[in-house]
Design an enzyme around this catalytic site. Structure first.
Site, PDB file in Angstrom:
ATOM      1  N   HIS A 196       0.811  -1.215   0.000  1.00 42.35           N
ATOM      2  CA  HIS A 196       0.000   0.000   0.000  1.00 42.35           C
ATOM      3  C   HIS A 196       0.848   1.270   0.000  1.00 42.35           C
ATOM      4  O   HIS A 196       1.886   1.360   0.641  1.00 42.35           O
ATOM      5  CB  HIS A 196      -0.944   0.003   1.206  1.00 42.35           C
ATOM      6  CG  HIS A 196      -0.242   0.005   2.536  1.00 42.35           C
ATOM      7  ND1 HIS A 196       0.197   1.159   3.141  1.00 42.35           N
ATOM      8  CD2 HIS A 196       0.094  -1.004   3.371  1.00 42.35           C
ATOM      9  CE1 HIS A 196       0.765   0.870   4.294  1.00 42.35           C
ATOM     10  NE2 HIS A 196       0.726  -0.440   4.457  1.00 42.35           N
ATOM     11  N   ASP A 197       0.396   2.246  -0.796  1.00 39.78           N
ATOM     12  CA  ASP A 197       0.962   3.593  -0.829  1.00 39.78           C
ATOM     13  C   ASP A 197       2.400   3.644  -1.324  1.00 39.78           C
ATOM     14  O   ASP A 197       3.097   4.640  -1.102  1.00 39.78           O
ATOM     15  CB  ASP A 197       0.845   4.270   0.548  1.00 39.78           C
ATOM     16  CG  ASP A 197      -0.595   4.359   0.996  1.00 39.78           C
ATOM     17  OD1 ASP A 197      -1.315   5.240   0.508  1.00 39.78           O
ATOM     18  OD2 ASP A 197      -1.016   3.512   1.807  1.00 39.78           O
ATOM     19  N   GLY A 203       5.036  -1.093   2.808  1.00 41.66           N
ATOM     20  CA  GLY A 203       4.219   0.090   2.605  1.00 41.66           C
ATOM     21  C   GLY A 203       5.021   1.375   2.497  1.00 41.66           C
ATOM     22  O   GLY A 203       6.069   1.535   3.129  1.00 41.66           O
TER      23      GLY A 203
END
Length: 262
Positions: A121-122, A139
């Site tokens: 994520h991200d 992440g």
């Protein structure tokens, strides 16, 4: 019309360009958008609020746009955005973002992403990167343009890897890697600068000399980081042809949050 195999399941709300090809047993969710010329192989799952650009090739058994592996995620409408002309090989996993950090995982253009790569994520992956088999990005990892990552590499959350850097096979990356540098080993160490990659990209002799000098200033002269940054900044005047390369390095050093690999 879009070429969708009869065994594929494509939600009627998904937006696929007429030139998209979808292989057998692939599942595509309602919030997915896929651009012209993209080919999706068999047995893939593409879900979430995922946008995929043009002329991508996604190989079999990839999971694109699944919810993030973050215990705080509670179903918020986060995103995954993939650019154009990427090659995404077998068993890759790209996750949506999480709230509070922008909520978007981004993959740029013209990337060569090999089997079993995980992009959490991200993360932000730039353009023209090469990620070898089993590259694992935690992440919020940020990879600059033209980064090369060897197989079986793990990159810690929030780490930045600067443009044109190279990470060697099976390296555990827990600190920021400045642009142009070559790192490997456990513990990770800077071994030099990525001269082969820079030559392949057409760097002039003057630009290569500037990168070599930056490497010497940061890693070979026993300077503090603040002192090294000042000496690097001075190179922009001394070597005007490499001013953009110097600015790239200077900006990276100024914005490192995890400390640079030294």
């Amino acid at each position: 019309m879009t070429q969708v195999h009869s065994t594929a399941i494509v939600d009627p709300k998904a937006e696929l360009d007429a030139s998209v090809t979808v292989g057998p047993y692939t599942v595509i969710g309602p919030h997915v958008k896929v651009g012209a010329g993209t080919t999706i192989g068999p047995h893939c799952v593409i879900e979430g609020r995922t946008t995929i650009g043009v002329d991508n090739q996604i190989f079999q058994f990839s999971s694109i746009g699944a919810v993030p592996q973050d215990k705080k995620y509670a179903g918020e409408p986060t995103e995954l955005v993939i650019g154009d002309r990427n090659r995404i090989r077998e068993f890759c996993t790209f996750n949506l973002g999480v709230p509070g950090a922008g909520g978007i995982t981004r993959v740029g253009h013209d990337n060569w992403i090999m089997a079993y790569t995980h992009i959490a994520h991200d993360c932000r992956v730039g353009d023209h990167t090469t990620l070898a088999n089993n590259t694992t990005l935690a992440g919020h990892v940020d990879l600059g343009d033209w980064v090369t990552v060897g197989g079986l590499v793990g990159i810690h959350q929030f780490v930045k890897v600067g443009a044109h850097a190279m990470v060697g096979f099976a390296t555990a990356v827990s600190q920021d890697v400045p642009p142009f540098m070559l790192v490997d080993g456990n513990p990770m160490a800077v071994r030099g600068f990525n001269i082969v990659g820079l030559r392949r990209r057409g760097f002039s002799a003057a630009r290569l000399a500037a990168v070599k000098q930056m490497h010497r200033i940061i890693y070979r002269q026993g300077r503090t980081l603040d002192d090294a940054r000042g000496a690097v900044d001075a190179l922009a005047t001394e070597l005007p042809e490499a001013a953009a390369d110097v600015a790239l390095m200077s900006g990276f050093l100024a914005n490192s949050t995890r400390g640079i690999a030294r």
